[in-house]
Write a protein that holds these residues in place. Structure first.
Motif, PDB file in Angstrom:
ATOM      1  N   ARG A  29     -11.155   2.188   4.154  1.00 21.81           N
ATOM      2  CA  ARG A  29     -11.061   2.236   2.688  1.00 21.81           C
ATOM      3  C   ARG A  29     -10.518   0.910   2.175  1.00 21.81           C
ATOM      4  O   ARG A  29      -9.352   0.576   2.364  1.00 21.81           O
ATOM      5  CB  ARG A  29     -10.147   3.388   2.266  1.00 21.81           C
ATOM      6  N   PRO A  30     -11.357   0.111   1.535  1.00 19.68           N
ATOM      7  CA  PRO A  30     -10.956  -1.260   1.173  1.00 19.68           C
ATOM      8  C   PRO A  30      -9.804  -1.330   0.179  1.00 19.68           C
ATOM      9  O   PRO A  30      -9.114  -2.349   0.108  1.00 19.68           O
ATOM     10  CB  PRO A  30     -12.243  -1.861   0.583  1.00 19.68           C
ATOM     11  N   GLU A  31      -9.577  -0.262  -0.579  1.00 21.06           N
ATOM     12  CA  GLU A  31      -8.501  -0.312  -1.575  1.00 21.06           C
ATOM     13  C   GLU A  31      -7.127  -0.077  -0.959  1.00 21.06           C
ATOM     14  O   GLU A  31      -6.101  -0.296  -1.613  1.00 21.06           O
ATOM     15  CB  GLU A  31      -8.752   0.720  -2.681  1.00 21.06           C
ATOM     16  N   ILE A  32      -7.086   0.352   0.315  1.00 29.74           N
ATOM     17  CA  ILE A  32      -5.825   0.665   0.978  1.00 29.74           C
ATOM     18  C   ILE A  32      -5.318  -0.547   1.748  1.00 29.74           C
ATOM     19  O   ILE A  32      -6.063  -1.166   2.525  1.00 29.74           O
ATOM     20  CB  ILE A  32      -5.978   1.846   1.948  1.00 29.74           C
ATOM     21  N   ILE A  33      -4.067  -0.916   1.529  1.00 34.81           N
ATOM     22  CA  ILE A  33      -3.390  -1.879   2.406  1.00 34.81           C
ATOM     23  C   ILE A  33      -2.707  -1.048   3.485  1.00 34.81           C
ATOM     24  O   ILE A  33      -1.827  -0.247   3.205  1.00 34.81           O
ATOM     25  CB  ILE A  33      -2.366  -2.728   1.642  1.00 34.81           C
ATOM     26  N   SER A  34      -3.162  -1.224   4.721  1.00 35.58           N
ATOM     27  CA  SER A  34      -2.691  -0.342   5.783  1.00 35.58           C
ATOM     28  C   SER A  34      -1.696  -1.024   6.705  1.00 35.58           C
ATOM     29  O   SER A  34      -1.984  -2.076   7.286  1.00 35.58           O
ATOM     30  CB  SER A  34      -3.868   0.177   6.614  1.00 35.58           C
ATOM     31  N   PHE A  35      -0.532  -0.407   6.833  1.00 39.05           N
ATOM     32  CA  PHE A  35       0.457  -0.749   7.855  1.00 39.05           C
ATOM     33  C   PHE A  35       0.560   0.412   8.849  1.00 39.05           C
ATOM     34  O   PHE A  35       1.581   0.584   9.503  1.00 39.05           O
ATOM     35  CB  PHE A  35       1.822  -1.003   7.214  1.00 39.05           C
ATOM     36  N   ALA A  36      -0.505   1.210   8.941  1.00 38.50           N
ATOM     37  CA  ALA A  36      -0.443   2.458   9.701  1.00 38.50           C
ATOM     38  C   ALA A  36      -0.793   2.262  11.174  1.00 38.50           C
ATOM     39  O   ALA A  36       0.013   2.545  12.054  1.00 38.50           O
ATOM     40  CB  ALA A  36      -1.368   3.497   9.067  1.00 38.50           C
ATOM     41  N   GLU A 355      -1.767   7.810  -3.105  1.00 36.00           N
ATOM     42  CA  GLU A 355      -2.293   8.161  -4.425  1.00 36.00           C
ATOM     43  C   GLU A 355      -1.991   7.092  -5.468  1.00 36.00           C
ATOM     44  O   GLU A 355      -2.836   6.816  -6.326  1.00 36.00           O
ATOM     45  CB  GLU A 355      -1.694   9.497  -4.874  1.00 36.00           C
ATOM     46  N   THR A 356      -0.810   6.483  -5.388  1.00 32.60           N
ATOM     47  CA  THR A 356      -0.363   5.614  -6.476  1.00 32.60           C
ATOM     48  C   THR A 356      -0.426   4.124  -6.148  1.00 32.60           C
ATOM     49  O   THR A 356      -1.000   3.352  -6.918  1.00 32.60           O
ATOM     50  CB  THR A 356       1.071   5.980  -6.898  1.00 32.60           C
ATOM     51  N   VAL A 357       0.153   3.706  -5.019  1.00 37.46           N
ATOM     52  CA  VAL A 357       0.231   2.265  -4.750  1.00 37.46           C
ATOM     53  C   VAL A 357      -0.745   1.817  -3.666  1.00 37.46           C
ATOM     54  O   VAL A 357      -0.843   0.620  -3.376  1.00 37.46           O
ATOM     55  CB  VAL A 357       1.673   1.841  -4.383  1.00 37.46           C
ATOM     56  N   LYS A 358      -1.457   2.761  -3.063  1.00 40.30           N
ATOM     57  CA  LYS A 358      -2.516   2.452  -2.093  1.00 40.30           C
ATOM     58  C   LYS A 358      -1.993   1.685  -0.877  1.00 40.30           C
ATOM     59  O   LYS A 358      -2.588   0.693  -0.435  1.00 40.30           O
ATOM     60  CB  LYS A 358      -3.650   1.652  -2.759  1.00 40.30           C
ATOM     61  N   VAL A 359      -0.897   2.166  -0.318  1.00 37.51           N
ATOM     62  CA  VAL A 359      -0.328   1.580   0.904  1.00 37.51           C
ATOM     63  C   VAL A 359      -0.184   2.695   1.932  1.00 37.51           C
ATOM     64  O   VAL A 359       0.332   3.772   1.626  1.00 37.51           O
ATOM     65  CB  VAL A 359       1.043   0.925   0.637  1.00 37.51           C
ATOM     66  N   ILE A 393       4.085  -4.666   0.802  1.00 34.27           N
ATOM     67  CA  ILE A 393       5.522  -4.371   0.826  1.00 34.27           C
ATOM     68  C   ILE A 393       6.097  -4.389  -0.591  1.00 34.27           C
ATOM     69  O   ILE A 393       6.999  -3.602  -0.914  1.00 34.27           O
ATOM     70  CB  ILE A 393       6.271  -5.342   1.748  1.00 34.27           C
ATOM     71  N   SER A 394       5.565  -5.235  -1.445  1.00 35.53           N
ATOM     72  CA  SER A 394       5.984  -5.228  -2.850  1.00 35.53           C
ATOM     73  C   SER A 394       5.673  -3.872  -3.490  1.00 35.53           C
ATOM     74  O   SER A 394       6.523  -3.280  -4.168  1.00 35.53           O
ATOM     75  CB  SER A 394       5.271  -6.344  -3.613  1.00 35.53           C
ATOM     76  N   ARG A 395       4.470  -3.364  -3.248  1.00 32.03           N
ATOM     77  CA  ARG A 395       4.107  -2.044  -3.786  1.00 32.03           C
ATOM     78  C   ARG A 395       4.990  -0.955  -3.190  1.00 32.03           C
ATOM     79  O   ARG A 395       5.445  -0.044  -3.894  1.00 32.03           O
ATOM     80  CB  ARG A 395       2.643  -1.734  -3.467  1.00 32.03           C
ATOM     81  N   LEU A 396       5.216  -1.027  -1.883  1.00 31.88           N
ATOM     82  CA  LEU A 396       6.042  -0.023  -1.223  1.00 31.88           C
ATOM     83  C   LEU A 396       7.471  -0.060  -1.754  1.00 31.88           C
ATOM     84  O   LEU A 396       8.106   0.988  -1.944  1.00 31.88           O
ATOM     85  CB  LEU A 396       6.029  -0.253   0.284  1.00 31.88           C
ATOM     86  N   GLY A 397       7.969  -1.266  -2.028  1.00 29.86           N
ATOM     87  CA  GLY A 397       9.312  -1.389  -2.585  1.00 29.86           C
ATOM     88  C   GLY A 397       9.437  -0.701  -3.936  1.00 29.86           C
ATOM     89  O   GLY A 397      10.440  -0.028  -4.216  1.00 29.86           O
ATOM     90  N   LYS A 398       8.428  -0.837  -4.771  1.00 30.93           N
ATOM     91  CA  LYS A 398       8.451  -0.168  -6.081  1.00 30.93           C
ATOM     92  C   LYS A 398       8.427   1.350  -5.915  1.00 30.93           C
ATOM     93  O   LYS A 398       9.144   2.075  -6.626  1.00 30.93           O
ATOM     94  CB  LYS A 398       7.259  -0.641  -6.916  1.00 30.93           C
ATOM     95  N   LEU A 399       7.609   1.827  -4.986  1.00 29.95           N
ATOM     96  CA  LEU A 399       7.532   3.267  -4.728  1.00 29.95           C
ATOM     97  C   LEU A 399       8.887   3.802  -4.264  1.00 29.95           C
ATOM     98  O   LEU A 399       9.371   4.822  -4.764  1.00 29.95           O
ATOM     99  CB  LEU A 399       6.479   3.535  -3.667  1.00 29.95           C
ATOM    100  N   LEU A 400       9.528   3.091  -3.349  1.00 28.78           N
ATOM    101  CA  LEU A 400      10.828   3.543  -2.818  1.00 28.78           C
ATOM    102  C   LEU A 400      11.921   3.454  -3.865  1.00 28.78           C
ATOM    103  O   LEU A 400      12.801   4.321  -3.938  1.00 28.78           O
ATOM    104  CB  LEU A 400      11.205   2.726  -1.591  1.00 28.78           C
TER     105      LEU A 400
END
Length: 407
Positions: A29-36, A355-359, A393-400
């Protein structure tokens, strides 16, 4: 419809889908930044080197051999190269101490089958590699906490195992840049594990999938090397070293190995004969060719790339994660382990993140044998470039930040 549940063996009740394997589907999924996914970057695979090696094997005098069945122990040229590689790590051995497996995951399955009877105890890290838990679960063990060791007496492990109706059979540990935490066991801890194993008279399973991926610091001898120093010869040791080409040359060829005392290897050969006869002959022959000519070059290439990504992730975490979060600072490997405040749940955070930040990341709970660790996350930096890491990580930081504010 037929009710299969009453026909399945009892071990089937302990089989669970891998959260990580499911999350790998997000890579498309190209919209997802994956660290999985803790997987190598395919852009770094030495494709041309492998293409040339396959051509040499299939057009050379051994082409018929490459397409034939082979001995269960594995290709002699590859095992001989591996004996030299193990010697470079301080492990004096020969080809009789090595069996080739279909990836190190098959090695873990064989080890579970060889050592574990229902109700026996496996000592594991807390958290530990999910794939190890999945491999061992089929043999219906009980788990006990290995790391941190603390001052718990050896007899306490034995008593707890007996009370549960079995015996302690082995200690399993990923000593270098562990999946999922990225942490490395120092020499003193490795020696303590060997002391514990000697006292309990159990095996030690050393998962070395990431050992080649050291970016900082001095290398620490494998536990197998330390045990050889104690016992004098590999055939007198109790450590089974599980290695893999998946993180260095190619995971798709599915080639790993076990290095251990010859009596143990001879038993595992019997398991191999009953399971799949032999690992792909042609893949072994190609890997022997590529390892001989290109292993060191490839390792240097991927280490440079992954070191830069590790550094980018640690910098981004420092910049963007809110107070109350902490994380590991690995000297190598592919993973950073994040702990978020109590009250947050990794699986809930993942659903919200997608759903929200696509990470994407892996909730940490899956790595705990007792289902704890809900407030942990595993991040992999191997397949994201520096720009993606900074943005993700910027997106993840906002989510957290929002999640913590809502506690």
């Amino acid at each position: 419809m037929l009710d299969w549940e009453h026909i399945f063996a009892t071990r089937a009740t302990r089989m669970r889908a891998s959260e990580i394997r499911e999350l790998l589907k997000l890579l498309d999924r190209p919209e997802i930044i994956s660290f999985a996914g803790g997987i190598p970057d395919p852009a770094l695979f030495p494709k041309e080197v492998f293409a040339a090696a396959y051509t040499r094997v299939l057009t050379g005098p051994a082409a018929g051999t490459a397409l034939q069945y082979a001995v269960s122990e594995g290709n002699l040229a590859l095992r001989t190269w591996l004996a030299g590689y193990m010697a470079s790590l301080g492990v004096a051995c020969d080809a009789s101490n090595i069996i080739i497996t279909s990836g190190s995951q098959q090695a873990l399955d064989y080890i579970g089958k060889l050592f574990l009877s229902p109700g026996d105890t496996a000592l594991v890290n807390w958290p530990t590699y999910l794939g190890a838990l999945q491999a061992f679960n089929a043999y219906e063990p009980r788990y006990d906490r290995l790391i941190p060791l603390g001052n718990r007496p050896a007899e306490d492990f034995a008593t707890a195992a007996r009370d549960a109706g079995g015996a302690v059979k082995f200690a399993y540990a990923s000593a270098d840049f562990a999946n999922p935490t990225g942490e490395t066991l120092d020499r003193a801890t490795r020696e303590k594990i060997l002391d514990l194993a000697d006292t309990l008279d159990i095996a030690v399973i050393e998962d070395a999938a990431y050992q080649s991926l050291r970016y900082d610091g001095e290398a620490i001898p494998p536990m197998l090397a330390l045990d050889i120093a104690r016992k004098g010869h590999i055939n007198d040791t109790r450590v089974l070293y599980c290695g893999s080409f998946s993180k260095t040359l190619s995971p798709g060829l599915r080639v790993g190995w076990i290095c251990a005392a010859a009596p143990v290897i001879s038993k595992i050969v019997l398991l191999k004969q009953a399971a799949d006869l032999n690992t792909s002959t042609i893949n072994q022959m190609v890997l022997a060719d590529v390892a001989e000519t290109y292993f060191d070059t490839q390792v240097a290439t991927i280490k440079a790339a992954y070191r830069a990504r590790r550094d980018a992730m640690l910098k981004a975490l420092d910049t963007h994660l809110p107070a109350g979060c902490s994380w590991s600072k690995p000297d190598g490997g592919m993973f950073v382990w994040v702990t978020v405040p109590e009250g947050l749940d990794g699986a809930t955070l993942l659903a919200r993140s997608l759903e929200t930040v696509k990470v994407a990341f892996v909730p940490g709970k899956a790595f705990f044998a007792d289902g704890s660790g809900g407030n942990t996350l595993r991040l992999s930096f191997s397949c994201a470039n520096e720009a993606q890491i900074e943005e993700g990580i910027s997106r993840l930081g906002k989510l957290l930040t929002e999640a913590i504010a809502g506690l």
